[in-house]
Design a protein around this motif. Structure first.
Motif, PDB file in Angstrom:
ATOM      1  N   GLY A  10       0.803  -1.211   0.000  1.00 22.59           N
ATOM      2  CA  GLY A  10       0.000   0.000   0.000  1.00 22.59           C
ATOM      3  C   GLY A  10       0.839   1.265   0.000  1.00 22.59           C
ATOM      4  N   VAL A  11       1.893   1.293  -0.809  1.00 29.02           N
ATOM      5  CA  VAL A  11       2.760   2.465  -0.899  1.00 29.02           C
ATOM      6  C   VAL A  11       2.746   3.023  -2.317  1.00 29.02           C
ATOM      7  CG1 VAL A  11       4.248   1.699   0.976  1.00 29.02           C
ATOM      8  CG2 VAL A  11       4.804   1.034  -1.369  1.00 29.02           C
ATOM      9  N   GLU A  12       3.239   4.249  -2.456  1.00 29.10           N
ATOM     10  CA  GLU A  12       3.232   4.926  -3.756  1.00 29.10           C
ATOM     11  C   GLU A  12       4.406   4.509  -4.631  1.00 29.10           C
ATOM     12  OE1 GLU A  12       3.313   9.540  -5.497  1.00 29.10           O
ATOM     13  OE2 GLU A  12       3.312   9.149  -3.332  1.00 29.10           O
ATOM     14  N   HIS A  13       5.585   4.405  -4.032  1.00 39.03           N
ATOM     15  CA  HIS A  13       6.800   4.093  -4.791  1.00 39.03           C
ATOM     16  C   HIS A  13       7.353   2.728  -4.376  1.00 39.03           C
ATOM     17  CE1 HIS A  13       6.553   8.258  -5.833  1.00 39.03           C
ATOM     18  NE2 HIS A  13       6.961   8.700  -4.663  1.00 39.03           N
ATOM     19  N   PRO A  14       7.785   1.912  -5.323  1.00 37.58           N
ATOM     20  CA  PRO A  14       8.362   0.605  -4.967  1.00 37.58           C
ATOM     21  C   PRO A  14       9.813   0.720  -4.523  1.00 37.58           C
ATOM     22  CG  PRO A  14       8.319   0.840  -7.352  1.00 37.58           C
ATOM     23  CD  PRO A  14       7.666   2.080  -6.790  1.00 37.58           C
ATOM     24  N   VAL A  15      10.027   1.579  -3.537  1.00 38.37           N
ATOM     25  CA  VAL A  15      11.359   1.834  -2.992  1.00 38.37           C
ATOM     26  C   VAL A  15      11.351   1.498  -1.510  1.00 38.37           C
ATOM     27  CG1 VAL A  15      13.142   3.563  -2.536  1.00 38.37           C
ATOM     28  CG2 VAL A  15      11.771   3.709  -4.633  1.00 38.37           C
ATOM     29  N   VAL A  16      12.152   0.524  -1.114  1.00 37.57           N
ATOM     30  CA  VAL A  16      12.292   0.172   0.295  1.00 37.57           C
ATOM     31  C   VAL A  16      13.580   0.806   0.806  1.00 37.57           C
ATOM     32  CG1 VAL A  16      12.597  -1.688   1.966  1.00 37.57           C
ATOM     33  CG2 VAL A  16      11.031  -1.977   0.026  1.00 37.57           C
ATOM     34  N   GLY A  17      13.474   1.540   1.906  1.00 34.64           N
ATOM     35  CA  GLY A  17      14.629   2.202   2.499  1.00 34.64           C
ATOM     36  C   GLY A  17      15.027   1.540   3.801  1.00 34.64           C
ATOM     37  N   PHE A  18      16.117   0.784   3.774  1.00 30.30           N
ATOM     38  CA  PHE A  18      16.608   0.045   4.948  1.00 30.30           C
ATOM     39  C   PHE A  18      17.703   0.848   5.627  1.00 30.30           C
ATOM     40  CE2 PHE A  18      20.112  -2.794   6.334  1.00 30.30           C
ATOM     41  CZ  PHE A  18      19.494  -3.344   7.451  1.00 30.30           C
ATOM     42  N   ASN A  19      17.535   1.121   6.934  1.00 33.85           N
ATOM     43  CA  ASN A  19      18.528   1.924   7.637  1.00 33.85           C
ATOM     44  C   ASN A  19      18.387   1.715   9.136  1.00 33.85           C
ATOM     45  OD1 ASN A  19      19.504   4.807   8.819  1.00 33.85           O
ATOM     46  ND2 ASN A  19      20.497   4.440   6.862  1.00 33.85           N
ATOM     47  N   ARG A  20      19.455   1.956   9.878  1.00 30.84           N
ATOM     48  CA  ARG A  20      19.416   1.844  11.338  1.00 30.84           C
ATOM     49  C   ARG A  20      18.841   3.091  11.997  1.00 30.84           C
ATOM     50  NH1 ARG A  20      25.631   3.309  13.150  1.00 30.84           N
ATOM     51  NH2 ARG A  20      25.978   4.842  11.503  1.00 30.84           N
ATOM     52  N   SER A  21      18.675   4.175  11.230  1.00 29.28           N
ATOM     53  CA  SER A  21      18.245   5.459  11.783  1.00 29.28           C
ATOM     54  C   SER A  21      16.737   5.607  11.683  1.00 29.28           C
ATOM     55  CB  SER A  21      18.917   6.614  11.041  1.00 29.28           C
ATOM     56  OG  SER A  21      20.310   6.412  10.931  1.00 29.28           O
ATOM     57  N   PRO A  22      16.020   5.719  12.785  1.00 20.67           N
ATOM     58  CA  PRO A  22      14.560   5.886  12.722  1.00 20.67           C
ATOM     59  C   PRO A  22      14.136   7.077  11.867  1.00 20.67           C
ATOM     60  CG  PRO A  22      15.244   5.410  14.965  1.00 20.67           C
ATOM     61  CD  PRO A  22      16.507   5.623  14.182  1.00 20.67           C
ATOM     62  N   ALA A  23      14.927   8.152  11.868  1.00 16.43           N
ATOM     63  CA  ALA A  23      14.566   9.326  11.083  1.00 16.43           C
ATOM     64  C   ALA A  23      14.595   9.033   9.583  1.00 16.43           C
ATOM     65  CB  ALA A  23      15.500  10.491  11.410  1.00 16.43           C
ATOM     66  N   VAL A  24      15.523   8.183   9.134  1.00 15.30           N
ATOM     67  CA  VAL A  24      15.559   7.788   7.727  1.00 15.30           C
ATOM     68  C   VAL A  24      14.323   6.957   7.389  1.00 15.30           C
ATOM     69  CG1 VAL A  24      16.760   6.393   6.001  1.00 15.30           C
ATOM     70  CG2 VAL A  24      18.065   7.885   7.528  1.00 15.30           C
ATOM     71  N   VAL A  25      13.995   6.011   8.247  1.00 11.42           N
ATOM     72  CA  VAL A  25      12.835   5.140   8.028  1.00 11.42           C
ATOM     73  C   VAL A  25      11.567   5.976   7.887  1.00 11.42           C
ATOM     74  CG1 VAL A  25      11.399   3.331   9.066  1.00 11.42           C
ATOM     75  CG2 VAL A  25      13.901   3.197   9.218  1.00 11.42           C
TER      76      VAL A  25
END
Length: 370
Positions: A10-25
């Motif tokens: 249910g997202v707009e872009h098929p881009v998954v952003g994996f990161n340890r930083s909650p702000a990036v997520v």
């Protein structure tokens, strides 16, 4: 853009952003992508706090978590897990790390006890993090470093949470399918962190052919819209990106390592077990050269190696941020070969939107050639 992944999550872009930083997520999710938090860098209480914060930022939008659930690890005494594992580290390894810090004149620094986090890199530790994650409104849980425990898949299905798994070979994908995983992430050797040896261009279509109706995400060597378009052309339903967020303003890496990333080329990385005990791609520095020198001890298996070097890395990071020359020679972090494309530090939301827009533009350009 609509793919099997965007429909599933249910997202707009098929881009998954994996990161340890909650702000990036949170930023990736709020920009229309799907943020995934690297949960294994936290203990259960810390993870609970971070997921609560993310949920406050995304206001109901979907996000996920990723756990390292190794199939092979050094066992310890459940009654005193941390102490029993630490006791298995040979004194020669402690002496080597002490000598390395002395050679580069790394000053003492206040350190945080992350030994319990190292304990999380075992199946019992991962299950504790799993308990915490399932108390939150996660939409996906991903498993790395092996087939997820049956409990993970069963609990996820019961709660309606999508399961994903990173794979580096066709046989890995077959095991994940047998385990009931919903999404396969084909992670090529170009990626940062733990990787295999097969390139993304080769691996992705192999996994697509095996996956059947399961969505496949391409990972490794993807940091812009052109590379995203190439992944979709290979049959992927989206991309799983990790390294690109290290060039984001929200990433928690110290500025000293971000500066080294901006100066690096794509040839400046290597796969090394010297941080976790398993081969993981990172920026090559004097740290790796010292471990490879004659007479140096062999890295220990997971989770003993991170227990051995965690305090050293805290001291190196702190000293490098202060401009210490020896620490700057050692300073490194996990990053993929796309590090050579880093030009500046940008907001994670901007990276997400630009990648999706450039991908769409590239696909339209290619369509016009037919």
């Amino acid at each position: 853009m609509r793919t099997a992944l965007t429909d599933l999550l249910g997202v707009e872009h098929p881009v998954v952003g994996f990161n340890r930083s909650p702000a990036v997520v949170a930023a990736v999710t709020n920009a229309g992508g799907f943020g995934v938090l690297a949960a294994s860098v936290y203990g259960p209480e810390e993870l609970d706090a971070q997921l609560t914060w993310i949920e406050e930022q995304v206001e109901g939008k979907p996000y996920g978590v990723d756990l390292l659930v190794p199939e092979k690890f050094v066992p310890g005494d459940p009654a005193d897990l941390v102490a029993s594992m630490r006791a298995q580290i040979p004194e020669e390894h402690f002496a080597f790390v002490r000598g390395l810090l002395e050679k580069y004149d790394i000053p003492p620094a206040p350190t945080v006890d992350h030994q319990q986090v190292a304990a999380s890199l075992t199946t019992p530790g991962a299950i504790a993090l799993l308990d915490t994650a399932f108390k939150h409104r996660i939409a996906l849980i991903a498993s790395a470093l092996g087939t997820p425990p049956p409990e993970l898949v069963a609990r996820a299905k019961e709660l309606g949470v999508v399961t994903a798994a990173l794979v580096g070979q066709a046989r890995h994908a077959e095991r994940q399918i047998a385990a009931g995983v919903d999404v396969l992430v084909a992670q090529g050797t170009e990626a940062g962190g733990h990787t295999g040896t097969i390139a993304t261009m080769v691996l992705t279509p192999e996994i697509v052919d095996i996956a059947g109706e399961r969505p496949v995400l391409a990972a490794g060597g993807i940091a812009d819209g052109r590379q995203m378009a190439a992944a979709l052309a290979l049959g992927a339903s989206g991309v799983w990106c990790g390294s690109v967020w290290l060039s984001s303003a929200e990433d928690v890496a110290v500025q000293a390592i971000k500066n080294k990333f901006l100066a690096a080329s794509s040839a400046d990385t290597l796969r090394s077990p010297t941080r976790t005990g398993k081969p993981a791609r990172q920026l090559r520095t004097a740290w790796h050269d010292e471990w490879a020198a004659p007479g140096s001890p062999a890295p220990l298996p997971l989770p003993l190696q991170p227990m051995l070097v965690d305090e050293a890395w805290q001291r190196i990071d702190a000293a490098a941020e202060a401009g210490h020359e020896g620490a700057l020679q050692l300073e490194s972090f996990f990053v993929g070969q796309v590090v050579g494309s880093f030009r500046d530090i940008r907001p994670a939301g901007e990276i997400t939107r630009t990648m999706a827009a450039d991908c769409a533009a590239r696909i339209r350009e290619l369509a016009e050639r037919l």
